[in-house]
Design a protein around this motif. Structure first.
Motif, short mmCIF file in Angstrom:
data_model
loop_
_atom_site.label_atom_id
_atom_site.label_comp_id
_atom_site.label_asym_id
_atom_site.label_seq_id
_atom_site.Cartn_x
_atom_site.Cartn_y
_atom_site.Cartn_z
N SER A 177 0.79 -1.12 -0.10
CA SER A 177 -0.07 -0.02 -0.21
C SER A 177 0.84 1.10 -0.04
CB SER A 177 -0.98 -0.09 1.14
OG SER A 177 -0.22 0.10 2.39
N TYR A 178 2.10 1.09 0.17
CA TYR A 178 3.01 2.24 0.28
C TYR A 178 4.15 1.89 -0.86
CZ TYR A 178 6.25 5.81 1.85
OH TYR A 178 7.09 6.94 2.03
N LEU A 179 4.40 2.51 -1.88
CA LEU A 179 5.41 2.08 -3.14
C LEU A 179 6.10 3.34 -3.73
CD1 LEU A 179 2.92 -0.10 -4.88
CD2 LEU A 179 4.83 -1.15 -3.37
N PRO A 180 6.58 4.17 -2.99
CA PRO A 180 7.20 5.55 -3.47
C PRO A 180 8.54 4.76 -4.20
CG PRO A 180 7.71 5.18 -1.10
CD PRO A 180 6.75 4.17 -1.22
N PHE A 181 9.28 3.77 -3.89
CA PHE A 181 10.26 3.45 -4.54
C PHE A 181 10.04 1.98 -5.29
CE2 PHE A 181 12.14 5.82 -1.11
CZ PHE A 181 12.53 6.91 -1.65
N SER A 182 8.70 1.95 -5.69
CA SER A 182 8.39 0.51 -6.39
C SER A 182 8.57 -0.33 -5.11
CB SER A 182 9.05 0.33 -7.70
OG SER A 182 8.31 -0.84 -8.24
N ALA A 183 8.71 -1.85 -5.71
CA ALA A 183 8.71 -2.90 -4.98
C ALA A 183 8.91 -4.10 -5.65
CB ALA A 183 7.73 -3.16 -4.24
N GLY A 184 9.67 -5.17 -5.30
CA GLY A 184 10.01 -6.52 -5.92
C GLY A 184 11.49 -6.26 -6.48
N PRO A 185 11.62 -7.31 -7.71
CA PRO A 185 12.85 -7.49 -8.18
C PRO A 185 13.30 -5.99 -8.94
CG PRO A 185 11.20 -8.66 -9.28
CD PRO A 185 10.49 -8.23 -8.16
N ARG A 186 12.15 -5.36 -9.31
CA ARG A 186 12.75 -4.07 -10.13
C ARG A 186 12.42 -2.84 -9.12
NH1 ARG A 186 12.36 -4.01 -16.64
NH2 ARG A 186 14.15 -2.43 -16.20
N ASN A 187 12.72 -2.90 -8.01
CA ASN A 187 12.47 -1.79 -7.25
C ASN A 187 13.48 -1.01 -7.36
OD1 ASN A 187 14.49 -3.20 -6.12
ND2 ASN A 187 13.98 -2.71 -3.89
N CYS A 188 13.43 0.53 -6.92
CA CYS A 188 14.46 1.39 -7.16
C CYS A 188 15.54 1.07 -6.42
CB CYS A 188 14.07 2.80 -6.48
SG CYS A 188 15.22 4.23 -6.76
N ILE A 189 16.76 1.13 -7.15
CA ILE A 189 18.02 0.63 -6.72
C ILE A 189 18.74 1.62 -5.74
CG2 ILE A 189 19.34 1.70 -8.61
CD1 ILE A 189 21.04 -1.00 -8.43
N GLY A 190 18.30 2.90 -5.87
CA GLY A 190 18.86 3.93 -5.23
C GLY A 190 17.94 4.70 -4.07
N GLN A 191 17.10 3.77 -3.37
CA GLN A 191 16.05 4.19 -2.63
C GLN A 191 16.78 4.50 -1.39
OE1 GLN A 191 13.13 1.26 -0.92
NE2 GLN A 191 13.82 0.02 -2.73
N LYS A 192 17.76 3.92 -0.77
CA LYS A 192 18.54 4.33 0.45
C LYS A 192 19.21 5.61 0.14
CE LYS A 192 18.63 -0.24 2.46
NZ LYS A 192 19.52 -1.33 3.08
N PHE A 193 19.89 5.69 -0.92
CA PHE A 193 20.44 6.93 -1.29
C PHE A 193 19.67 8.26 -1.30
CE2 PHE A 193 21.91 9.75 -4.76
CZ PHE A 193 23.16 10.18 -4.47
N GLY A 194 18.29 8.00 -1.91
CA GLY A 194 17.59 9.04 -2.17
C GLY A 194 17.18 9.59 -0.66
N LEU A 195 16.65 8.66 0.15
CA LEU A 195 16.38 9.00 1.51
C LEU A 195 17.41 9.61 2.23
CD1 LEU A 195 14.09 6.23 3.04
CD2 LEU A 195 13.43 8.66 2.59
N LEU A 196 18.70 9.50 2.17
CA LEU A 196 19.72 10.01 2.87
C LEU A 196 19.89 11.33 2.22
CD1 LEU A 196 22.71 7.33 2.89
CD2 LEU A 196 21.54 8.69 4.67
N GLU A 197 19.57 11.79 0.99
CA GLU A 197 20.02 12.82 0.11
C GLU A 197 18.85 14.03 0.83
OE1 GLU A 197 20.25 15.01 -4.30
OE2 GLU A 197 20.12 12.57 -3.88
N LEU A 198 17.57 13.21 0.88
CA LEU A 198 16.48 14.27 1.34
C LEU A 198 16.65 14.67 2.80
CD1 LEU A 198 13.41 12.22 0.18
CD2 LEU A 198 14.27 14.26 -0.92
N LYS A 199 17.42 13.78 3.57
CA LYS A 199 17.64 14.20 4.92
C LYS A 199 18.68 15.20 4.89
CE LYS A 199 16.87 10.38 7.81
NZ LYS A 199 17.43 9.50 8.71
N ALA A 200 19.68 15.04 4.31
CA ALA A 200 20.90 16.05 4.27
C ALA A 200 20.49 17.21 3.62
CB ALA A 200 22.20 15.16 3.35
N MET A 201 19.41 17.43 2.69
CA MET A 201 19.21 18.64 2.27
C MET A 201 18.34 19.36 3.11
SD MET A 201 20.94 19.10 -1.00
CE MET A 201 21.41 18.07 -2.26
N VAL A 202 17.18 18.67 3.47
CA VAL A 202 16.25 19.26 4.18
C VAL A 202 16.55 19.93 5.57
CG1 VAL A 202 13.77 19.05 5.16
CG2 VAL A 202 14.29 18.09 2.93
N ALA A 203 17.40 18.89 6.36
CA ALA A 203 17.77 19.19 7.49
C ALA A 203 18.64 20.63 7.81
CB ALA A 203 18.86 18.23 8.22
#
Length: 461
Positions: A383-409
């Motif tokens: 029910s929550y798929l911002p980075f898709s899911a399964g075998p074709r999920n976003c390869i950079g999802q952890k990177f993306g969350l780190l970047e959001l934190k580092a930019m917004v904070a």
């Protein structure tokens, strides 16, 4: 369109000339498709991305996709992401400093302002190249991205233009050819720069790419951090990839790594500006974390920003950059209520499931505490798929969350955010990702740390 899919919940069919698309949004159905290794082929409209991205990780399928995913996965290993954090924090500080240098209260058009810094971030991390020497090309590249997306949307909405030969004969096809020259020239320069570095170091860094290497000097040149581009160059040395193969992946990650992130940050800032209580709670958390680490953001302090992380996840629920996915069904597939025949194009409605009242209470309300561990326990995982899911999920999802934190904070630490344009008035544009249709602005009011008041004449938020 969203209203139409609500009416025909949870599955509907849309005709466009001789082509039909089946739209699904129930988490059970989404899980059936996304968790499968059989239904990984992207839908027909993705073919129009081939002139830009080739058949890289986003658009490829079958054996080629598996091979590319295997090559690129190590670039987003936990240890490598830790190396990236310092670069992301530095870029977040640069974005904050650019506002401070103006002095006083600043009103910014968010998307171009943020995208400049997310482009720098993806280049320095995934590509290992600083854009300082590419200033004249950076704006040109971002303008070209905007222009080609407009052309892609124009074409996607006109099925009679899906044939490459016909499109190439039109003025829009000729314009696309010129834009592609700009886009490819930019990525080729980045690849060339990184190759020069390896040539100067006699490929010694590439020879040890699978090992843990300390920051040492090789041939008098300080070793740069591992980048995704290095993995591609190393594979090309083993004759596994051609120069064109490398460019396919660089083009893909350059776009996905800066544009989607910039839009996500834009919506996060807009939401925080409109929700002062949430914004202040984030500020207190950031201030406390920085105080514990000598007054600056560090890898450790970013990890301790749990409330900010919940805010980011909730923003991605309301405004997922990738709002939908298209998949080709290669064989009959049984969903919750229907059998979908082979050859069907499936529309996976991520925006819809994120706002489905059957799975989210008061789905239109911004509530970061939805992502408290105890409230996530019984939630359907699809029910929550911002980075898709399964075998074709976003390869950079952890990177993306780190970047959001580092930019917004750092922005929240140094500025009070006030809305200029409100989300209720913003019209959304649907192209490759979801984005505001028109410029959106926010007011940054500097915080005076000595008196904890504004430096401007504003008395209240």
């Amino acid at each position: 369109m969203h209203i139409l899919f609500d009416k025909y919940y949870p599955i509907g069919k849309v005709w466009s000339f001789c082509t039909y698309i089946v739209s699904i949004r129930h988490p059970d159905d989404l899980e059936t498709i996304l968790s499968s290794t059989k239904h990984i082929e992207k839908g027909l409209p993705y073919n129009m991305l081939h002139p830009w991205f080739g058949t890289g990780l986003l658009t490829s399928t079958g054996a080629k996709w598996h091979a590319r995913r295997k090559i690129l996965t190590p670039a987003f290993h936990f240890n490598i992401l830790n190396q990236f954090v310092d670069i992301l924090i530095k870029e977040g500080d640069c974005m904050t400093k650019s506002l401070k240098d103006v002095g006083g209260t600043v009103v910014k058009d968010l998307v171009p302002f943020v995208s400049e810094h997310t482009l720098n971030a993806i280049c320095e991390t995934a590509m290992g190249i600083s854009l300082q020497k590419f200033d004249e090309f950076q704006q040109q590249y971002r303008n070209a991205v905007h222009d080609i997306i407009e052309l892609l949307v124009y074409r996607m909405l006109r099925p009679w233009l899906y044939k490459d030969l016909l499109f190439s004969l039109l003025p829009q096809g000729r314009k696309q050819k010129e834009i592609l020259k700009i886009l490819h020239r930019f990525t080729e320069k980045i690849i060339a720069e990184r190759k020069i570095y390896h040539e100067r170091t006699n490929d010694q860094y590439l020879k040890n790419i699978d090992k843990e290497i300390d920051d040492v000097e090789v041939c008098g040149i300080k070793k740069k951090q591992l980048a995704m581009l290095d993995l591609l160059i190393a594979a090309s040395r083993d004759n596994d990839l051609t120069d064109l193969d490398i460019r396919e992946e660089v083009d893909t990650f350059m776009f996905e790594g800066h544009d989607t992130t910039a839009i996500s940050i834009t919506f996060v800032l807009l939401l925080l500006a409109e929700h002062k209580d949430v914004q202040e709670r984030v500020r207190v958390e950031v201030d406390n974390a920085m105080q514990e680490d000598g007054g600056k953001l560090t890898r450790r302090s970013l990890q301790n920003l749990s409330y900010l992380e919940r805010c980011l996840k909730e923003a991605l629920r309301l405004y997922p950059s990738v709002f939908s996915i298209l998949r080709n069904v290669g064989e009959d597939v049984k969903l919750h209520s229907y059998v979908i025949p082979a050859g069907t194009i499936l529309h996976l409605n991520i925006y819809g499931v994120h706002r489905d009242p059957n799975f989210w209470s008061n789905p239109e309300v911004f509530d970061p505490d939805r992502f408290l561990p105890e409230r996530m326990q019984n939630r359907h995982p699809y029910s929550y798929l911002p980075f898709s899911a399964g075998p074709r999920n976003c390869i950079g999802q952890k990177f993306g969350l780190l970047e959001l934190k580092a930019m917004v904070a750092p922005l929240v630490h140094n500025f009070y955010l006030e809305p200029v344009d409100y989300l209720k008035d913003i019209r959304l544009q649907i192209d490759l990702i979801i984005r505001p249709r028109h410029p959106v602005h926010i007011k940054f009011i500097p915080i005076s740390r000595k008196s904890n008041t504004f430096k401007s004449n504003t008395d209240t938020i």
